[in-house]
Design a protein around this motif. Structure first.
Motif, PDB file in Angstrom:
ATOM      1  N   ILE A 331      46.562  24.875  80.278  1.00 35.86           N
ATOM      2  CA  ILE A 331      45.740  25.315  79.147  1.00 35.86           C
ATOM      3  C   ILE A 331      44.729  26.370  79.613  1.00 35.86           C
ATOM      4  N   PRO A 332      44.655  27.505  78.936  1.00 37.58           N
ATOM      5  CA  PRO A 332      43.767  28.611  79.349  1.00 37.58           C
ATOM      6  C   PRO A 332      42.339  28.458  78.817  1.00 37.58           C
ATOM      7  N   TRP A 333      41.621  27.481  79.301  1.00 35.79           N
ATOM      8  CA  TRP A 333      40.281  27.196  78.799  1.00 35.79           C
ATOM      9  C   TRP A 333      39.330  28.374  79.015  1.00 35.79           C
ATOM     10  N   ASN A 334      38.434  28.595  78.054  1.00 33.42           N
ATOM     11  CA  ASN A 334      37.340  29.548  78.252  1.00 33.42           C
ATOM     12  C   ASN A 334      36.450  29.117  79.410  1.00 33.42           C
ATOM     13  N   SER A 335      36.297  27.804  79.579  1.00 28.32           N
ATOM     14  CA  SER A 335      35.507  27.266  80.681  1.00 28.32           C
ATOM     15  C   SER A 335      36.447  26.773  81.777  1.00 28.32           C
ATOM     16  N   PRO A 336      36.513  27.448  82.917  1.00 29.35           N
ATOM     17  CA  PRO A 336      37.420  27.015  83.992  1.00 29.35           C
ATOM     18  C   PRO A 336      37.154  25.601  84.479  1.00 29.35           C
ATOM     19  N   SER A 337      35.936  25.083  84.276  1.00 28.43           N
ATOM     20  CA  SER A 337      35.608  23.738  84.752  1.00 28.43           C
ATOM     21  C   SER A 337      36.441  22.657  84.075  1.00 28.43           C
ATOM     22  N   LEU A 338      37.013  22.965  82.896  1.00 30.62           N
ATOM     23  CA  LEU A 338      37.775  21.955  82.152  1.00 30.62           C
ATOM     24  C   LEU A 338      39.209  21.810  82.649  1.00 30.62           C
ATOM     25  N   ALA A 339      39.660  22.733  83.498  1.00 35.63           N
ATOM     26  CA  ALA A 339      41.064  22.732  83.904  1.00 35.63           C
ATOM     27  C   ALA A 339      41.463  21.467  84.651  1.00 35.63           C
ATOM     28  N   ASP A 340      40.510  20.850  85.376  1.00 28.91           N
ATOM     29  CA  ASP A 340      40.825  19.673  86.183  1.00 28.91           C
ATOM     30  C   ASP A 340      40.462  18.352  85.505  1.00 28.91           C
ATOM     31  N   ALA A 411      44.784  18.169  61.107  1.00 27.72           N
ATOM     32  CA  ALA A 411      45.596  18.513  62.287  1.00 27.72           C
ATOM     33  C   ALA A 411      45.662  20.028  62.483  1.00 27.72           C
ATOM     34  N   ASP A 412      45.785  20.787  61.385  1.00 25.77           N
ATOM     35  CA  ASP A 412      45.788  22.252  61.491  1.00 25.77           C
ATOM     36  C   ASP A 412      44.435  22.765  61.994  1.00 25.77           C
ATOM     37  N   ARG A 413      43.364  22.117  61.559  1.00 19.29           N
ATOM     38  CA  ARG A 413      42.034  22.528  62.020  1.00 19.29           C
ATOM     39  C   ARG A 413      41.828  22.170  63.492  1.00 19.29           C
ATOM     40  N   VAL A 414      42.457  21.097  63.949  1.00 19.54           N
ATOM     41  CA  VAL A 414      42.454  20.776  65.379  1.00 19.54           C
ATOM     42  C   VAL A 414      43.085  21.917  66.170  1.00 19.54           C
ATOM     43  N   ASP A 415      44.207  22.431  65.671  1.00 15.99           N
ATOM     44  CA  ASP A 415      44.844  23.598  66.312  1.00 15.99           C
ATOM     45  C   ASP A 415      43.861  24.764  66.430  1.00 15.99           C
ATOM     46  N   ASP A 416      43.138  25.016  65.352  1.00 15.87           N
ATOM     47  CA  ASP A 416      42.216  26.148  65.332  1.00 15.87           C
ATOM     48  C   ASP A 416      41.099  25.972  66.368  1.00 15.87           C
ATOM     49  N   VAL A 417      40.562  24.749  66.465  1.00 17.57           N
ATOM     50  CA  VAL A 417      39.488  24.490  67.433  1.00 17.57           C
ATOM     51  C   VAL A 417      40.002  24.691  68.857  1.00 17.57           C
ATOM     52  N   LEU A 418      41.202  24.195  69.121  1.00 15.80           N
ATOM     53  CA  LEU A 418      41.764  24.350  70.456  1.00 15.80           C
ATOM     54  C   LEU A 418      42.015  25.814  70.792  1.00 15.80           C
ATOM     55  N   GLU A 419      42.509  26.571  69.834  1.00 16.58           N
ATOM     56  CA  GLU A 419      42.756  28.001  70.067  1.00 16.58           C
ATOM     57  C   GLU A 419      41.440  28.734  70.338  1.00 16.58           C
ATOM     58  N   ALA A 420      40.372  28.337  69.656  1.00 17.38           N
ATOM     59  CA  ALA A 420      39.081  28.986  69.875  1.00 17.38           C
ATOM     60  C   ALA A 420      38.538  28.696  71.273  1.00 17.38           C
ATOM     61  N   HIS A 421      38.770  27.478  71.766  1.00 15.94           N
ATOM     62  CA  HIS A 421      38.281  27.089  73.093  1.00 15.94           C
ATOM     63  C   HIS A 421      39.216  27.535  74.210  1.00 15.94           C
ATOM     64  N   ALA A 422      40.469  27.811  73.858  1.00 14.05           N
ATOM     65  CA  ALA A 422      41.460  28.216  74.861  1.00 14.05           C
ATOM     66  C   ALA A 422      42.390  29.247  74.226  1.00 14.05           C
ATOM     67  N   PRO A 423      41.966  30.508  74.111  1.00 17.14           N
ATOM     68  CA  PRO A 423      42.800  31.534  73.474  1.00 17.14           C
ATOM     69  C   PRO A 423      44.173  31.636  74.142  1.00 17.14           C
ATOM     70  N   GLY A 424      45.204  31.603  73.323  1.00 15.51           N
ATOM     71  CA  GLY A 424      46.567  31.586  73.837  1.00 15.51           C
ATOM     72  C   GLY A 424      47.171  30.199  73.852  1.00 15.51           C
ATOM     73  N   PHE A 425      46.357  29.191  73.502  1.00 16.39           N
ATOM     74  CA  PHE A 425      46.846  27.811  73.482  1.00 16.39           C
ATOM     75  C   PHE A 425      48.062  27.667  72.575  1.00 16.39           C
ATOM     76  N   LEU A 426      47.965  28.161  71.357  1.00 13.21           N
ATOM     77  CA  LEU A 426      49.036  27.957  70.384  1.00 13.21           C
ATOM     78  C   LEU A 426      50.327  28.663  70.799  1.00 13.21           C
ATOM     79  N   ASP A 427      50.194  29.774  71.529  1.00 11.49           N
ATOM     80  CA  ASP A 427      51.396  30.468  71.999  1.00 11.49           C
ATOM     81  C   ASP A 427      52.147  29.666  73.049  1.00 11.49           C
TER      82      ASP A 427
END
Length: 530
Positions: A331-340, A411-427
Motif C-alpha cells: 500500500i502506497p501510504w502518504n505516511s511511510p511509517s504506516l507501511a510496517d 463501503a464506497d466511502r471507505v474506498d475514497d478515504v483509503l485512496e486519499a491516504h494512499a494515492p494509487g490504492f484503488l489501482d
C-alpha cells in the motif's frame, strides 16, 4: 433421530463455546459441542474470498488472546497454533496530509522516543503508563475477565496499588476516552494512538469508561502486540478444537439447536432441527446471544417476566461493514511509517472521531468513515503471494441502519478515504468483497444486524447490567443453564473469559459448596430478575 446423553452440552462453537468445552472436558466431563453451521468457529474464521488471498472473515488481530488467562491457560501453541506479528504494531493517520503518522513499535523505548519527537512530555508519560501496566497487569486482567464481582483479584489490585492510587485508578478507568487522552498527552499524535483503540468498541469517545478500552488495547499493543494466527484466524479455531478433543470434547457441526427443554425448573434436553435429542446430566452452556437464548431457545414461561421485559431494551452494538481487499502490491501510504503496521486507524483525528460518533448516533451515513484497517500480509506473509497484500477495512453504520444500500454507500466511502491516504490504492485492487450486516448475520446468527460485540459495550449494559440488570454472571434463571457468549460479562473480544466463567460455574455446582453457591446465586437471581 437419536438421543445422546452427556454430562454437558455446549450450544455454539465460537471461541467461547470451545473454551468452555475444553474446561469441562479437562474436569472429566463428557462434553458435546453443537454447531449450527457446517464450519466451526463463529466469528473466528478465515477463507479465500479471492483466490490466493486469505481473508479473516470477522476478527483478525488477537491481543486479548495472548493476555487473557482463559486463553493462555489452554497452551494452544502445543496444539498447532503459531502467532505472527507485523514489524510495527499499529499506527494512526490523522489526515491524508499526515506524512509522519504516529506508530506503536514493539519496543517501548522506541515508541516513547518517537512520541518525544512530537512532545518530550508524551514520551515520558508513555513509559510511566507502561511501567504501571506491568505492575498491575495480572490482578487487573483477572479482575476484568473473572466472574463478577471480582472480589479476590480486585483485592490484589488494591494491595498492589495501595488505597490512594486505587481511587485514582478507579477515576481513570471511568474517564471518557477524549478526556483521558487530553489529561495524559500533549500532542495529537499521542492522543490519537489511544483514541483509535478506544474506537474498537462502540462507546463514543465522550462517554464514560470509553477511555478504559483505549488504554487497555494500547497497553496490550505495547506489551504483547497485535498478533494474528499464521495462515488465518481459522487456525485459532482449529487449535481450540484440537485442545478440547485432547480431553475428549466432541464437536458436531450442522446441528442447529431449535429449543431447550426445561423440566422441573432445570434445563434438561437440547433438541436439534435434525430431530436429534441431547440430554444433559449436569449442564448446558449457551454460546449464543442473550436475546436468542431467552427469546427463542427457551420456553417462554421458563423465563421470568422481568427478563422478557428487560430484553425489550437490550441494545446491540452498532452494525459493521467490512471491506476485504486483494492488492497486487504494498500500500502506497502518504505516511511511510504506516507501511510496517499490521493495524492502521484512519479517517478521523481527535475532533473527527467526535463528529463520526455523532453521525452514528443521529442516523447519518458518515462522509468520511473512521476505520480499522488490517494489512494482513504485512502481519503474516502466508496470507498472499510475495509483494502483494491481503487487507481489510472495518467501520460502522449508524445504530439501527442495516440495509445493504447504506452498507454499499459506506463501503464506497471507505474506498475514497483509503485512496486519499494512499494515492494509487484503488489501482492496486485485484479483488474486493464487501461484508454487509446482512452477510455477517447470515454467516453467524450471533452477529445480529451486523453487531459483532454481543451487545453494546456502553456502561448501561456492562458488568452487573450485562445482558440485563441482575444477570451479570453466567448463571441464568434456569437451573443447569449458563450463558457463555459475548452477551455475558465481560463482553466481546476474543478472550474466552465468558466461556471459561460459564464452565467454572457449571463445574462449581458439585458438592456441598456448590449446592450452597447455587442456592445463593439462585436466590439473588430470583430477587433481581423475577
Amino acid at each position: 433421530m437419536t438421543t445422546t446423553e452427556v454430562d454437558a452440552i455446549v450450544i455454539g462453537s465460537g471461541h467461547n463455546g470451545l473454551v468452555a468445552a475444553a474446561a469441562m472436558a479437562d474436569a472429566g466431563w463428557d462434553v458435546v459441542v453443537l454447531e449450527a453451521a457446517e464450519h466451526p468457529g463463529g466469528a473466528v474464521r478465515s477463507a479465500e474470498l479471492v483466490s490466493g488471498f486469505t481473508s479473516d472473515l470477522f476478527s483478525a488481530f488477537y491481543p486479548l488472546a495472548l493476555a487473557s488467562p482463559a486463553m493462555t491457560a489452554l497452551e494452544l501453541e502445543s496444539h498447532g497454533l503459531q502467532w505472527s506479528h507485523s514489524p510495527a504494531v499499529y499506527g494512526h493517520a490523522r489526515s491524508p496530509q499526515d506524512t509522519d503518522a504516529p506508530v506503536v513499535h514493539h519496543d517501548v523505548e522506541t515508541t516513547a522516543a518517537r512520541l518525544s519527537e512530537h512532545d518530550a512530555r508524551d514520551g515520558r508519560t508513555w513509559l510511566r503508563l507502561f511501567e504501571q501496566w506491568e505492575r498491575i497487569r495480572e490482578p487487573f486482567m483477572n479482575s476484568l475477565f473473572g466472574p463478577f464481582p471480582p472480589v479476590v483479584p480486585a483485592a490484589r489490585l488494591v494491595h498492589t496499588l495501595g488505597v490512594p492510587e486505587t481511587l485514582r485508578f478507579a477515576r481513570f478507568a471511568a474517564l471518557p476516552a477524549r478526556v483521558m487522552a487530553h489529561e495524559l498527552f500533549h500532542s495529537e499524535a499521542a492522543r490519537c494512538l489511544l483514541l483509535g483503540n478506544a474506537m474498537h468498541g462502540d462507546v463514543p469517545t465522550d462517554a464514560p469508561v470509553s477511555g478504559m478500552m483505549g488504554w487497555l488495547l494500547t497497553m496490550l499493543a505495547q506489551d504483547v502486540g497485535f498478533p494474528t494466527p499464521v495462515g488465518g484466524s481459522s487456525a485459532l479455531t482449529t487449535a481450540l478444537i484440537r485442545r478440547g478433543a485432547a480431553s475428549g470434547a466432541v464437536l458436531e457441526c450442522g446441528q442447529a439447536v431449535e429449543h431447550i427443554e426445561v423440566r422441573g425448573g432445570r434445563a434438561r434436553d437440547v433438541h436439534t432441527a435434525a430431530g436429534d435429542t441431547f440430554r444433559a446430566r449436569r449442564a448446558i452452556i449457551a454460546d449464543v446471544s442473550a436475546p436468542a437464548l431467552y427469546g427463542s431457545l427457551l420456553p417462554f414461561d421458563a423465563v421470568p417476566r422481568r427478563v422478557h421485559e428487560d430484553l425489550r431494551t437490550f441494545e446491540w452494538d452498532t452494525p459493521v461493514v467490512k471491506v476485504n481487499y486483494a492488492l497486487d502490491r504494498r500500500i502506497p501510504w502518504n505516511s511511510p511509517s504506516l507501511a510496517d503496521a499490521g493495524t492502521v486507524h484512519l479517517g478521523a483525528d481527535d475532533n473527527g472521531l467526535v463528529h463520526w460518533a455523532a453521525d452514528l448516533t443521529t442516523g447519518v451515513l458518515p462522509r468520511s468513515p473512521f476505520m480499522l484497517f488490517g494489512q494482513m500480509t504485512t502481519a503474516d506473509r502466508s496470507r498472499s503471494p510475495e509483494g502483494t497484500e491481503s487487507a481489510w477495512a472495518y467501520t460502522h453504520l449508524p445504530r439501527g441502519v442495516v440495509d445493504d444500500a447504506a452498507a454499499d454507500t459506506v463501503a464506497d466511502r471507505v474506498d475514497d478515504v483509503l485512496e486519499a491516504h494512499a494515492p494509487g490504492f484503488l489501482d492496486s485492487v485485484v479483488g474486493r468483497v464487501v461484508q454487509r450486516p446482512s452477510d455477517l448475520y447470515g454467516a453467524d446468527a450471533n452477529l445480529h444486524g451486523g453487531a459483532v460485540n454481543g451487545g453494546t459495550a456502553q456502561l448501561q449494559q456492562q458488568l452487573i447490567f450485562r445482558p440485563t440488570p441482575g444477570l451479570g454472571r453466567s448463571e441464568t434463571p434456569v437451573e443447569g443453564l449458563f450463558l457463555g457468549s459475548a452477551s455475558a460479562h465481560p463482553g466481546g473480544g476474543v478472550h474466552g473469559a465468558a466461556g471459561l466463567n460459564a464452565a467454572r460455574a457449571a463445574l462449581g455446582q458439585r458438592g456441598v459448596r456448590g449446592w450452597m453457591k447455587k442456592k445463593i446465586t439462585g436466590s439473588l437471581i430470583d430477587v433481581l430478575a423475577r
